[in-house]
Scaffold this active site. Sequence first.
Site, PDB file in Angstrom:
ATOM      1  N   GLU A 142       0.704  -1.153   0.219  1.00  0.00           N
ATOM      2  CA  GLU A 142      -0.147   0.139   0.045  1.00  0.00           C
ATOM      3  C   GLU A 142       0.761   1.201  -0.089  1.00  0.00           C
ATOM      4  O   GLU A 142       1.801   1.497   0.738  1.00  0.00           O
ATOM      5  CB  GLU A 142      -0.916   0.096   1.223  1.00  0.00           C
ATOM      6  CG  GLU A 142      -1.818   1.192   1.367  1.00  0.00           C
ATOM      7  CD  GLU A 142      -2.889   0.835   2.219  1.00  0.00           C
ATOM      8  OE1 GLU A 142      -3.551  -0.037   2.488  1.00  0.00           O
ATOM      9  OE2 GLU A 142      -3.049   1.864   3.005  1.00  0.00           O
ATOM     10  N   THR A 174      -3.989   4.826  -1.447  1.00  0.00           N
ATOM     11  CA  THR A 174      -4.796   5.594  -0.574  1.00  0.00           C
ATOM     12  C   THR A 174      -5.508   6.889  -1.057  1.00  0.00           C
ATOM     13  O   THR A 174      -4.713   7.363  -2.029  1.00  0.00           O
ATOM     14  CB  THR A 174      -4.299   5.864   0.546  1.00  0.00           C
ATOM     15  OG1 THR A 174      -3.315   6.914   0.594  1.00  0.00           O
ATOM     16  CG2 THR A 174      -3.569   4.719   1.371  1.00  0.00           C
TER      17      THR A 174
HETATM   18  P1  FAD Z   1     -17.531   1.662   7.565  1.00  0.00           P
HETATM   19  O1  FAD Z   1     -17.740   0.204   6.875  1.00  0.00           O
HETATM   20  O2  FAD Z   1     -17.904   2.970   6.459  1.00  0.00           O
HETATM   21  O3  FAD Z   1     -17.889   1.782   8.931  1.00  0.00           O
HETATM   22  C1  FAD Z   1     -17.746   3.006   9.799  1.00  0.00           C
HETATM   23  C2  FAD Z   1     -18.471   2.668  11.014  1.00  0.00           C
HETATM   24  O4  FAD Z   1     -19.990   2.562  10.807  1.00  0.00           O
HETATM   25  C3  FAD Z   1     -17.971   1.489  11.856  1.00  0.00           C
HETATM   26  O5  FAD Z   1     -18.010   1.521  13.186  1.00  0.00           O
HETATM   27  C4  FAD Z   1     -19.187   0.379  11.544  1.00  0.00           C
HETATM   28  O6  FAD Z   1     -19.504  -0.485  12.412  1.00  0.00           O
HETATM   29  C5  FAD Z   1     -20.423   1.584  11.312  1.00  0.00           C
HETATM   30  N1  FAD Z   1     -21.531   1.086  10.233  1.00  0.00           N
HETATM   31  C6  FAD Z   1     -21.104   0.770   8.866  1.00  0.00           C
HETATM   32  N2  FAD Z   1     -22.137   0.498   8.198  1.00  0.00           N
HETATM   33  C7  FAD Z   1     -23.134   0.881   8.979  1.00  0.00           C
HETATM   34  C8  FAD Z   1     -24.645   0.941   8.850  1.00  0.00           C
HETATM   35  N3  FAD Z   1     -25.184   0.735   7.874  1.00  0.00           N
HETATM   36  N4  FAD Z   1     -25.275   1.546   9.847  1.00  0.00           N
HETATM   37  C9  FAD Z   1     -24.690   1.897  10.911  1.00  0.00           C
HETATM   38  N5  FAD Z   1     -23.531   1.725  11.324  1.00  0.00           N
HETATM   39  C10 FAD Z   1     -22.832   1.244  10.233  1.00  0.00           C
HETATM   40  N6  FAD Z   1      -9.022   6.165   5.155  1.00  0.00           N
HETATM   41  C11 FAD Z   1      -9.142   7.088   4.170  1.00  0.00           C
HETATM   42  O7  FAD Z   1      -9.343   8.542   4.352  1.00  0.00           O
HETATM   43  N7  FAD Z   1      -8.318   6.927   3.048  1.00  0.00           N
HETATM   44  C12 FAD Z   1      -7.748   5.571   2.642  1.00  0.00           C
HETATM   45  O8  FAD Z   1      -7.468   5.410   1.497  1.00  0.00           O
HETATM   46  C13 FAD Z   1      -8.166   4.774   3.644  1.00  0.00           C
HETATM   47  N8  FAD Z   1      -7.589   3.408   3.399  1.00  0.00           N
HETATM   48  C14 FAD Z   1      -7.978   2.461   4.515  1.00  0.00           C
HETATM   49  C15 FAD Z   1      -7.445   1.214   4.082  1.00  0.00           C
HETATM   50  C16 FAD Z   1      -7.643   0.122   4.949  1.00  0.00           C
HETATM   51  C17 FAD Z   1      -7.303  -1.141   4.819  1.00  0.00           C
HETATM   52  C18 FAD Z   1      -8.161   0.424   6.189  1.00  0.00           C
HETATM   53  C19 FAD Z   1      -8.752  -0.591   7.141  1.00  0.00           C
HETATM   54  C20 FAD Z   1      -8.789   1.613   6.558  1.00  0.00           C
HETATM   55  C21 FAD Z   1      -8.601   2.815   5.567  1.00  0.00           C
HETATM   56  N9  FAD Z   1      -8.990   4.225   5.756  1.00  0.00           N
HETATM   57  C22 FAD Z   1      -8.826   5.086   4.973  1.00  0.00           C
HETATM   58  C23 FAD Z   1      -9.726   4.297   7.079  1.00  0.00           C
HETATM   59  C24 FAD Z   1     -11.282   4.389   6.804  1.00  0.00           C
HETATM   60  O9  FAD Z   1     -11.691   5.404   6.272  1.00  0.00           O
HETATM   61  C25 FAD Z   1     -11.673   4.456   8.335  1.00  0.00           C
HETATM   62  O10 FAD Z   1     -11.813   3.272   9.086  1.00  0.00           O
HETATM   63  C26 FAD Z   1     -13.144   5.118   8.461  1.00  0.00           C
HETATM   64  O11 FAD Z   1     -13.332   5.710   9.759  1.00  0.00           O
HETATM   65  C27 FAD Z   1     -14.505   4.284   8.253  1.00  0.00           C
HETATM   66  O12 FAD Z   1     -14.509   3.635   7.012  1.00  0.00           O
HETATM   67  P2  FAD Z   1     -14.617   2.038   6.976  1.00  0.00           P
HETATM   68  O13 FAD Z   1     -14.691   1.894   5.490  1.00  0.00           O
HETATM   69  O14 FAD Z   1     -13.434   1.376   7.710  1.00  0.00           O
HETATM   70  O15 FAD Z   1     -15.950   1.666   7.870  1.00  0.00           O
END
Ligand code: FAD
Length: 291
Positions: free
Chosen positions: A17, A48
Amino acid sequence: MAWISDMLARGPTYSFEFFPPKNDTEQATLVRTLRELEPLTPSFVSVTYRGGRESRQRTHDLVAGMLRTTSLTPMAHLVCVEHSRLELAEVLVAFRKAGVENLLALGGDPPVGADAAGGELRYAVELVELARAIGGFSVGVAAHPGGHPASADLRSDRDMLAAKLRLADFAITQFFFEADEYLGLVEDLAARGVTKPVLPGIMPVTSLRSVPRMAQMGAAVPPWAIEHLQEASAHGGEEAVRRAGIELATDLCTRLMAAGAPGLHFYTLNRSSATREIYESLGLTPLDATG
Ligand code: FAD
């Protein structure tokens, strides 16, 4: 171009990454790192997305440039925050036009000081749906072995992750330091009927200075590992800490692969040496990259 879901169906994947450079110095570092890591022939590399409109172009330009000028298969990250549904659709269409077919769909974090995410889509699952509607992508999502920091409890976070991964093709985890955390996550998903590939994210700790930063970035280094690094420091200084950190990460990778992980995803922070050393310790370095 190759879909990551097809690669995973064929066998383990090894991926790196990177983040898009913000200035000429970062650009020079990344160019050097890519030159050093490309000979390791990773299955794919991911780029990212820093959130916000400005980052859109940087991620796009880097993945499109990789496709034009390297042998690498890039995956673009994209976040919901700070974009309208239309803007996200435009970004996805631009990725497709540039030949990018692998996407990591993320919720993203609102900018510091903002009271709301400011986007029309809130959660990553909604972006997975949008990417599916546009079509032509192999879609990954993020997974958090210790639970997402904003979730009320681990059980509800696992439920949300399972729902998201049912629609996506694979997941990549936040970095972590104990194999059991990853295995617990995979088991919890299987208990919910979801057995799609979950790639463990690996971040070696190469200095004691980086320990507090790790906690801010997503996962705290466990006390036993800090003690081990402190001991190394007492006996051999910074270089010994670095070696001990590489050994810990190599040991974690070995355990994960022995336990059936579908591959390894390395957070490089745009540097090559730690990843190269772990690769070598694991015996993954291709023969033509050893000279
Ligand atoms: P999501 O799936 O959006 O969930 C976030 C929160 O909401 C969780 O607590 C979940 O339980 C809850 N939730 C999910 N769906 C629902 C629903 N339907 N109803 C109610 N609650 C719900 N960030 C960046 O800005 N840029 C990047 O390039 C980036 N790359 C990443 C790569 C990896 C491998 C990882 C692990 C993280 C990365 N992140 C990045 C961080 C990410 O944006 C954060 O973790 C962010 O806070 C949440 O996004 P998510 O897609 O992880 O979670």
